[in-house]
Design a protein around this motif. Structure first.
Motif, PDB file in Angstrom:
ATOM      1  N   LEU A 123       0.798  -1.279  -0.050  1.00  0.00           N
ATOM      2  CA  LEU A 123       0.055  -0.077  -0.002  1.00  0.00           C
ATOM      3  C   LEU A 123       0.867   1.066  -0.035  1.00  0.00           C
ATOM      4  N   ARG A 130       2.180   1.637  -3.542  1.00  0.00           N
ATOM      5  CA  ARG A 130       1.048   2.342  -4.510  1.00  0.00           C
ATOM      6  C   ARG A 130       0.820   3.819  -4.207  1.00  0.00           C
ATOM      7  N   ALA A 131       1.123   4.139  -2.781  1.00  0.00           N
ATOM      8  CA  ALA A 131       1.005   5.576  -2.604  1.00  0.00           C
ATOM      9  C   ALA A 131       1.772   6.419  -3.304  1.00  0.00           C
ATOM     10  N   ASP A 163      -4.277   5.116   0.632  1.00  0.00           N
ATOM     11  CA  ASP A 163      -3.304   4.265   0.659  1.00  0.00           C
ATOM     12  C   ASP A 163      -2.495   3.952   1.798  1.00  0.00           C
TER      13      ASP A 163
END
Length: 932
Positions: A718, A721-722, A737
């Motif tokens: 996460l 992806r952030a 995220d």
């Protein structure tokens, strides 16, 4: 030294046919010569009582054979112990002797219950050694004991008798010697033999001194156990320094006696009948080859290539070899059969040869053992050509003419001669041909420090190839690739193997492992250059000899071996501005018979490194260890590396050109193969996403992160992806995220800091403070870091006074923390406040940084920039980028400074690099009023 319960029952016996041997266990009383162990009182047992209450082994040698009595009494503390011990299994070979059961009793509440009453053993012939190519005729007597329950003691007593005519009236026996901290109720190893007999005995553990006596014409020795805890063994010691946990007795007077007894079994006179198929093979070799070495090679090739290995210990086959004609007809044989066949062939070809006994795996221990047949587990051939001795193993594979000078890794062997002889030490000599040849190719044309395709081919020969086949045969398919991955040469880091195959060639005895994958050749940056060090081989650390009890123990350097590795790299930009650094070749002789050679050649885009390690085996004497350590340190100080010219373009400069040239297509194809194998594994999408992000394909990276998180929403995924979402301008998505990651790892300060920073930049100051203030109120161990994060949030919201108050409080908690001082300097610089104090903070932070001062240098450059001291700002920015060349913010600020200094071209380059690395860098610096 500790020993398992099973090891207590180890009995080292010579075996083969005995008169009246049976294929069913006999049931008889305990013989009179046995001294019964004291029965345990089950009424006094507690949870702290030993699990093994009796471990008793007694052996009597006489009349050319031996009788070994065993008693084992086990406390069954749990239902699991009842299940494990409740079925008794006793192995024996009916062709070699009898199994005599004396009793199976359950001891409970002070009573002895006869578990054999109304029951009998079932006999199975299972040939458990078939997977190891063994048929020994072993039988297993089994009995499922009825009525057992937790708290019982199971007491089993039995004997095994042996007698082997092949040993000419000789025999041997052995038993365990256990030491603390093993808990045991009663342990004893006892030997008996006629007082008039010449019997030798030897015990190997330290302090194993038996009581000895002569009673009624029998000599008795008794080892009472457990012994005190054994001294720690010296790491890396030769085998003869081992202290195996057993004692043995033997009627053999010396090694010469053992040699004489076995020699008649390998006479070859008349074993190849005229006109037989074997005689035809001899004639074929004799006609084709006149040179004795070539004849030896041809005979060995026949034995290795046309007769497969299969051990036969049935009937009298444990010591007596199968006849050569039968071996050739059947097409299989064990080491005895293959040795006799090879001897017969060589003698028929007028080659002087003799058999020799060896121990596979414990050859050096043989030199410290008692002379007996039990010291050996293998036999092979010594061929003598003038002054040369050739070491020939018929059970090997793929031995060629050029391999005949290789030795076998047996340390000490016993030639078998009619007149007898002593042990022969194996010379230390490296193999002529490599045991392993590895070729490694890596395509770096996509740029340095960027994952690249790797292809490797490793060819193994001899015993290594045979072992590989056995290991793969026993491993589940899912585990095989993980095992084969270990053959990837250590030239790259972060290696991902996407395909692995192995091919066996029985004709030449090789295994070829082919590997395809992705890896990164790491290049460090410093002095305006990139450098990468090439792997030139590894030498293990010498083991510790600092303890007084180890100071006189030599170091074993391992079996003879030779490996050869070729590494080939295709370099970016045709190899332009790349050069070898630190020398291009060396040839080093290291202690213990090891030699390492390496040579590197750089020609255009092709970089080739060839290395070879040859190990002769042998030892390093204690007196030579200081020089050996110095030589190894000298070797580790040597290097062969590649460096770039000064100011070589950073890796990302060539990414777009590499994409246009399709340099990354193969890498992406391999990632696709890897994902396709297990599309339900989230981590497979993550590794591809990282690569896509590295080459600035952020949309595909985002798609892969989406797939990974749909399978498993790990906090680290996460967070990654952030970062991609933030780079794409999706601040809301990045916040989402980071909120999810923070909920999974609420104590992670880094995630919390990133989240609160983004909330502040998004105008959500209150939400950010709502996350920080409750944790700050706890005043826990992360108080300073939390206060620093709060200061950053307040600064982003434009509240300079509150921000500086928070960071001042943080530094008050940890006044010598360089990261906190750097943050205060940065905050003052970006807020354009208290700049003189900011300079002091940054300078102190740089002084406190023991390794990476780049961030503090960047912060100080910001302060110098605010003060209009552009030259000083530029100096700090250059120094910071020496350590962190891909820092987008530092590149951006250097571009701004260069533009104001009138260096437009340099400014444009830095600004373009900064925007490529971080598309949001302009917006970030615009918040502080800094624009390009």
């Amino acid at each position: 030294m500790t020993m398992s319960r099973t090891a207590l029952l180890v009995v080292l016996l010579s075996t083969s046919g005995i008169a009246h041997a049976g294929d069913k266990p006999l049931v008889q009383p305990v013989p009179d010569w046995v001294k019964l162990a004291p029965a345990p009182d089950t009424r006094t047992l507690t949870d702290d009582s030993p699990l093994l209450l009796i471990g008793d082994v007694q052996s009597r040698l006489g009349d050319g054979g031996s009788w070994t009595y065993v008693e084992r009494a086990t406390r069954l503390a749990t239902i699991q112990a009842v299940s494990q011990a409740g079925t008794i299994k006793i192995d024996w070979q009916p062709a070699h002797g009898d199994l005599i059961v004396h009793g199976v009793d359950i001891l409970r509440d002070g009573q002895r219950i006869d578990a054999l009453k109304g029951h009998s053993f079932t006999v199975l012939q299972r040939e458990a050694g078939l997977e190891r190519m063994m048929i020994d005729g072993r039988l297993t007597a089994t009995l499922a004991v009825e009525g057992l329950r937790p708290g019982d003691v199971l007491d089993v007593r039995y004997s095994v008798t042996t007698k082997d005519p092949a040993l000419a009236g000789n025999s041997s026996a052995g038993g365990p010697i256990v030491s603390q901290p093993l808990k045991i109720g009663f342990a004893r190893t006892r030997f008996l033999w006629p007082s008039s007999a010449k019997v030798q005995w030897r015990a190997y553990p330290v302090g194993a001194t038996p009581a000895q006596s002569d009673v009624g014409g029998w000599h008795e020795i008794v080892f009472t156990q457990p012994l005190p805890r054994q001294p720690d063994a010296a790491p890396g010691a030769p085998g003869r320094f081992a202290r195996p946990a057993f004692a043995e007795a033997s009627t053999f007077a010396d090694w010469q006696s053992v040699s004489r007894v076995f020699a008649p079994l390998y006479r070859t006179d008349g074993l190849i009948a005229p006109g037989s198929p074997l005689a035809a093979e001899v004639a074929k070799i004799a006609a084709a080859e006149k040179d004795p070495r070539r004849r030896v090679a041809a005979a060995l090739a026949l034995v290795q290539g046309k007769v497969r290995y299969l051990y036969r210990g049935m009937e009298n086959g444990n010591l007596v070899p199968q006849a050569p004609a039968q071996t050739f007809l059947l097409g299989y044989g064990d080491c005895k059969a293959k040795t006799l066949l090879l001897l017969a062939l060589l003698h028929a070809l007028d080659v002087d040869a003799e058999p020799a006994l060896a121990n596979l795996g414990a050859g050096d221990l043989v030199s410290a053992r008692l002379p007996s047949a039990a010291a050996f587990n293998h036999i092979f051939v010594l061929a003598h050509l003038g002054t040369e001795t050739l070491w020939l193993d018929g059970t090997g594979t793929g031995t060629r003419l050029e391999d005949l000078d290789d030795v076998l890794p047996f340390d000490w062997v016993l030639p078998l001669r009619t007149a007898g002889t002593g042990l022969l030490e194996v010379p230390n000599r490296a193999p002529v041909r490599p045991n392993s040849i590895a070729a490694f190719d890596m395509d770096l044309r996509g740029g340095i420090n960027i994952p690249a395709p790797i292809d490797a081919e490793v060819t193994l020969r001899g015993s290594v190839a045979v072992s590989l086949r056995a290991l793969l045969g026993a491993a589940p398919k899912a585990e095989q690739r993980r095992f084969l991955q270990g053959f990837m040469p250590g030239a790259a880091s972060d290696v991902l193997v996407t395909d692995a195959t192995v091919r066996f060639d029985d004709a030449v005895g090789t295994a070829t492992v082919k590997l395809r994958g992705i890896g990164t050749q790491r290049w460090g940056y410093g002095d305006l250059r990139y450098r990468t060090q090439l792997p030139i081989g590894r030498v293990p650390e010498l083991p510790d000899r600092s303890r007084a009890i180890w100071k006189d123990v030599p170091v074993a350097t391992g079996e003879p071996g030779r490996t050869r590795t070729t590494l080939r790299f295709r370099l970016p930009d045709g190899g332009r501005d790349l050069m070898l650094d630190g020398g291009n070749a060396f040839d080093l002789a290291l202690p213990g018979g090891r030699r390492l050679t390496a040579k590197a050649v750089l020609a255009g885009e092709a970089l080739t490194l060839e290395t070879e390690q040859a190990q002769a085996g042998g030892e390093i004497a204690p007196a030579d260890l200081p020089a050996a350590r110095a030589a190894i340190a000298d070797f580790r100080n040597r290097r062969i590396s590649v460096r770039t010219a000064p100011r070589y373009p950073s890796p990302w400069h060539g990414v777009e050109a590499a994409k246009r040239a399709h340099r990354y297509d193969e890498v992406l194809a391999r990632y696709a193969t890897y994902i396709g194998e297990r599309p339900d594994e989230a981590d497979r999408y993550v590794v591809r996403a990282r690569f896509e992000n590295m080459i600035f394909e952020r949309r595909p990276a985002l798609a892969d992160y989406d797939k990974a998180i749909a399978i498993a929403a790990k906090p680290e995924t996460l967070a990654q992806r952030a970062a991609v979402r933030e780079a794409l301008g999706d601040r809301a998505g990045a916040i989402e995220d980071l909120r999810a990651a923070q909920s999974l790892v609420p104590g992670n300060i880094e995630v919390l800091g990133r989240l609160t920073l983004l909330l502040a930049e998004d105008g959500q100051q209150d939400a950010a403070l709502a996350l920080l203030d409750p944790k700050i109120a706890e005043e826990g161990e992360n108080l300073s870091e939390l206060l620093s994060a709060k200061a950053t949030v307040l600064a982003r919201a434009g509240d300079g006074a509150a921000a500086l108050a928070a960071i001042d409080r943080a530094i008050g908690e940890k006044p010598g923390n360089g990261r906190l001082l750097n943050n205060r300097c940065w905050l003052k610089g970006t807020l354009n406040l208290q700049l003189d104090g900011a300079l002091k903070d940054c300078t102190r932070a740089i002084e406190l940084s023991d390794q990476n001062a780049a961030m503090a240098l960047d912060s100080r450059a910001m302060v110098y920039f605010r003060q209009g001291r552009l030259d000083e700002a530029m100096a700090d920015l250059n120094a910071a980028l020496e350590q962190r060349p891909n820092a987008s913010g530092t590149l951006f600020l250097r571009g701004v400074v260069a533009a104001r200094q009138g260096r437009a071209k340099e400014a444009a380059t830095d600004l373009a690099d900064a925007r490529l690395l971080d598309p949001q860098v302009d917006a970030r610096y615009a918040r502080w009023g800094i624009k390009s």
